[in-house]
Design an enzyme around this catalytic site. Structure first.
Site, PDB file in Angstrom:
ATOM      1  N   ARG A 166       0.831  -1.216   0.000  1.00  0.00           N
ATOM      2  CA  ARG A 166       0.000   0.000   0.000  1.00  0.00           C
ATOM      3  C   ARG A 166       0.868   1.271   0.000  1.00  0.00           C
ATOM      4  NH1 ARG A 166      -3.138  -3.770  -0.577  1.00  0.00           N
ATOM      5  NH2 ARG A 166      -5.298  -3.806   0.160  1.00  0.00           N
ATOM      6  N   SER A 238     -10.901  -1.160   2.951  1.00  0.00           N
ATOM      7  CA  SER A 238     -10.126  -1.278   4.190  1.00  0.00           C
ATOM      8  C   SER A 238      -9.793   0.120   4.702  1.00  0.00           C
ATOM      9  CB  SER A 238      -8.799  -1.996   3.938  1.00  0.00           C
ATOM     10  OG  SER A 238      -9.020  -3.290   3.460  1.00  0.00           O
ATOM     11  N   GLU A 334      -5.298   3.392   6.113  1.00  0.00           N
ATOM     12  CA  GLU A 334      -4.840   3.259   4.731  1.00  0.00           C
ATOM     13  C   GLU A 334      -5.490   4.378   3.903  1.00  0.00           C
ATOM     14  OE1 GLU A 334      -5.418  -0.575   2.712  1.00  0.00           O
ATOM     15  OE2 GLU A 334      -6.707   0.426   1.297  1.00  0.00           O
TER      16      GLU A 334
HETATM   17  N1  EPU Z   1     -10.303 -11.392   9.926  1.00  0.00           N
HETATM   18  C1  EPU Z   1     -11.032 -11.480  11.090  1.00  0.00           C
HETATM   19  N2  EPU Z   1     -12.084 -10.619  11.270  1.00  0.00           N
HETATM   20  C2  EPU Z   1     -12.425  -9.697  10.334  1.00  0.00           C
HETATM   21  C3  EPU Z   1     -11.667  -9.603   9.158  1.00  0.00           C
HETATM   22  C4  EPU Z   1     -10.595 -10.457   8.975  1.00  0.00           C
HETATM   23  O1  EPU Z   1     -10.776 -12.316  11.949  1.00  0.00           O
HETATM   24  O2  EPU Z   1     -13.393  -8.977  10.572  1.00  0.00           O
HETATM   25  C5  EPU Z   1      -9.190 -12.342   9.712  1.00  0.00           C
HETATM   26  C6  EPU Z   1      -9.521 -13.289   8.566  1.00  0.00           C
HETATM   27  O3  EPU Z   1     -10.231 -14.406   9.016  1.00  0.00           O
HETATM   28  C7  EPU Z   1      -8.150 -13.660   8.073  1.00  0.00           C
HETATM   29  C8  EPU Z   1      -7.344 -12.397   8.291  1.00  0.00           C
HETATM   30  O4  EPU Z   1      -8.052 -11.631   9.268  1.00  0.00           O
HETATM   31  O5  EPU Z   1      -7.593 -14.683   8.870  1.00  0.00           O
HETATM   32  C9  EPU Z   1      -7.166 -11.583   7.036  1.00  0.00           C
HETATM   33  O6  EPU Z   1      -8.437 -11.242   6.507  1.00  0.00           O
HETATM   34  P1  EPU Z   1      -8.749 -11.191   4.946  1.00  0.00           P
HETATM   35  O7  EPU Z   1      -8.139 -12.341   4.269  1.00  0.00           O
HETATM   36  O8  EPU Z   1     -10.207 -10.938   4.765  1.00  0.00           O
HETATM   37  O9  EPU Z   1      -7.939  -9.967   4.380  1.00  0.00           O
HETATM   38  P2  EPU Z   1      -7.577  -8.594   5.044  1.00  0.00           P
HETATM   39  O10 EPU Z   1      -6.203  -8.625   5.570  1.00  0.00           O
HETATM   40  O11 EPU Z   1      -8.663  -8.257   5.988  1.00  0.00           O
HETATM   41  C10 EPU Z   1      -6.571  -7.526   2.843  1.00  0.00           C
HETATM   42  C11 EPU Z   1      -6.697  -6.236   2.083  1.00  0.00           C
HETATM   43  C12 EPU Z   1      -8.001  -6.209   1.307  1.00  0.00           C
HETATM   44  C13 EPU Z   1      -7.980  -7.385   0.343  1.00  0.00           C
HETATM   45  C14 EPU Z   1      -7.834  -8.682   1.165  1.00  0.00           C
HETATM   46  C15 EPU Z   1      -7.731  -9.926   0.311  1.00  0.00           C
HETATM   47  C16 EPU Z   1      -5.474  -4.620   3.415  1.00  0.00           C
HETATM   48  C17 EPU Z   1      -5.562  -3.453   4.308  1.00  0.00           C
HETATM   49  N3  EPU Z   1      -6.638  -5.122   3.005  1.00  0.00           N
HETATM   50  O12 EPU Z   1      -7.645  -7.570   3.795  1.00  0.00           O
HETATM   51  O13 EPU Z   1      -8.022  -5.005   0.555  1.00  0.00           O
HETATM   52  O14 EPU Z   1      -9.175  -7.422  -0.423  1.00  0.00           O
HETATM   53  O15 EPU Z   1      -6.626  -8.607   1.951  1.00  0.00           O
HETATM   54  O16 EPU Z   1      -6.458 -10.035  -0.230  1.00  0.00           O
HETATM   55  O17 EPU Z   1      -4.373  -5.056   3.083  1.00  0.00           O
HETATM   56  C18 EPU Z   1      -8.821  -2.760   0.496  1.00  0.00           C
HETATM   57  O18 EPU Z   1      -7.639  -2.405   0.498  1.00  0.00           O
HETATM   58  O19 EPU Z   1      -9.766  -1.927   0.470  1.00  0.00           O
HETATM   59  C19 EPU Z   1      -9.125  -4.176   0.591  1.00  0.00           C
HETATM   60  C20 EPU Z   1     -10.371  -4.604   0.718  1.00  0.00           C
END
Ligand code: EPU
Length: 339
Positions: A166, A238, A334
């Site tokens: 990012r 995010s 972000e």
């Molecule tokens: N998780 C939770 N609770 C939640 C959300 C997530 O426990 O409410 C846990 C999930 O179960 C998982 C981990 O956190 O074990 C990571 O969650 P997830 O795979 O959904 O991805 P993320 O880290 O929450 C990032 C990006 C997203 C992107 C996803 C998929 C960032 C800040 N966000 O989210 O990007 O779609 O990975 O690759 O890096 C965006 O930037 O707007 C965005 C949506």
């Protein structure tokens, strides 16, 4: 031809749906148009200004006393073919997801995992958009821009854009010094499915072969199941970045929280999941007046209707404070906060 709006309500220009005014908003439909407009009216760059793309990553917390420069340029063109690689030039004002749809239709690999990310193509390099194991930097060959110091055209190779998680040069050394007008993507005719992200593989396998269109469908279905549609519920995706910590910090937390999600990051560091931290801090699905934390993805703050940017920020500060007191970790936005 550039179009100018005065004292404009920004509600249609930001996905949080907050209502603030901008003194002036100038649209441009090509590099030449932008150049001509800035040359004819030096007051634009002499005052306060910033670029506003799709407004999907911007939270206005006050009226904007200055000029917002907004690309509406369109065009997706193949400009070079090198073996199985294809270079595609995309105007900054194209919707990013239209570019992904175009690539999938043309059987070109590279950006399918980035399906349904809201925003304009010109914004993709700024925060190096990423999802499901792919980042914009993997395909950005170069970025075209207008340098606001000299009003000259500049083309910067992807390798010089200081891309990180990012992050890019456009948020730092070149912030406020250039206006991105187009991006050049290096896509491939060779199939290269990237399904390392477990949930994506599982969703894709339900659809059959890992074709471009099945991968796109799988990404869309995952995103639609977790992320709120900004047209229905104001949000900026995010709100927070995932924090990157020293390995000792992660190890220490894992002794107390063995199920805590964690991923390897560059330089031996460890990336944690803000969504998980926020959920554990008790915020998932909570609402405070007009704002709240989304009930299916705690990384996303939402405007339930009528919220001001200030209310969203107040919620963000509470979330940050609670995560800090529970885990000792400081998560940071972000989203670009423009006050
Ligand atoms: N998780 C939770 N609770 C939640 C959300 C997530 O426990 O409410 C846990 C999930 O179960 C998982 C981990 O956190 O074990 C990571 O969650 P997830 O795979 O959904 O991805 P993320 O880290 O929450 C990032 C990006 C997203 C992107 C996803 C998929 C960032 C800040 N966000 O989210 O990007 O779609 O990975 O690759 O890096 C965006 O930037 O707007 C965005 C949506």
């Amino acid at each position: 031809m550039a179009k100018e709006h005065k004292d404009i309500d920004l509600r249609p220009y930001n996905s949080f749906g907050v209502s603030q005014l901008a003194t002036r908003l100038v649209e441009f439909d090509s590099y030449d148009d932008l150049h001509a407009t800035l040359t004819a009216d030096p007051t634009i760059l002499a005052g306060r200004w910033r670029v506003l793309g799709g407004g999907n990553n911007t939270l206005f917390t006050a009226d904007y006393d200055g000029t917002l420069i907004h690309p509406i340029s369109r065009g997706i063109t193949i400009t070079a073919e090198r073996g199985t690689d294809v270079v595609v030039r995309v105007e900054a004002g194209e919707e990013w997801d239209d570019v992904v749809a175009w690539a999938v239709e043309h059987d070109l690999w590279g950006i399918e995992n980035l399906s349904l990310i809201p925003g304009q193509a010109g914004a993709a390099p700024v925060q190096n958009i990423g999802a499901y194991g792919t980042e914009a930097k993997d395909t950005i060959e170069s970025v075209e821009m207008l340098c606001t110091d000299t009003l000259n055209r500049l083309v910067l190779g992807g390798e010089y854009c200081s891309f990180g998680y990012r992050e890019s040069i456009f948020k730092h050394q070149l912030a406020g010094r250039v206006i991105i007008t187009a991006i050049n993507l290096r896509l491939s005719r060779t199939a290269s499915p990237r399904l390392d992200y477990g949930a994506l593989r599982a969703e894709e396998e339900k659809l059959g072969e890992p074709t471009l269109s099945n991968i796109r469908k799988a990404v869309i279905s995952i995103r639609e199941s977790k992320l709120p549609d900004p047209k229905v519920l104001g949000n900026g995706g995010s709100f927070f970045k995932n924090p990157i910590v020293e390995p000792e910090v992660a190890e220490q937390l894992l002794t107390t929280y063995p199920d805590m999600p964690h991923y390897p990051a560059p330089e031996g560091k460890v990336k944690l999941a803000s969504g998980w931290l926020i959920e554990q801090a008790g915020w998932k699905g909570r609402r405070v007046a007009n704002v709240g934390v989304h009930d299916r993805q705690a990384l996303v703050l939402v405007n339930h209707g009528g919220a001001t940017g200030g209310e969203v920020m107040a919620l963000a500060r509470q979330v940050v404070a609670d995560v800090k007191s529970k885990f000792g970790i400081e998560i940071s936005p972000e989203i670009n906060i423009v006050g």
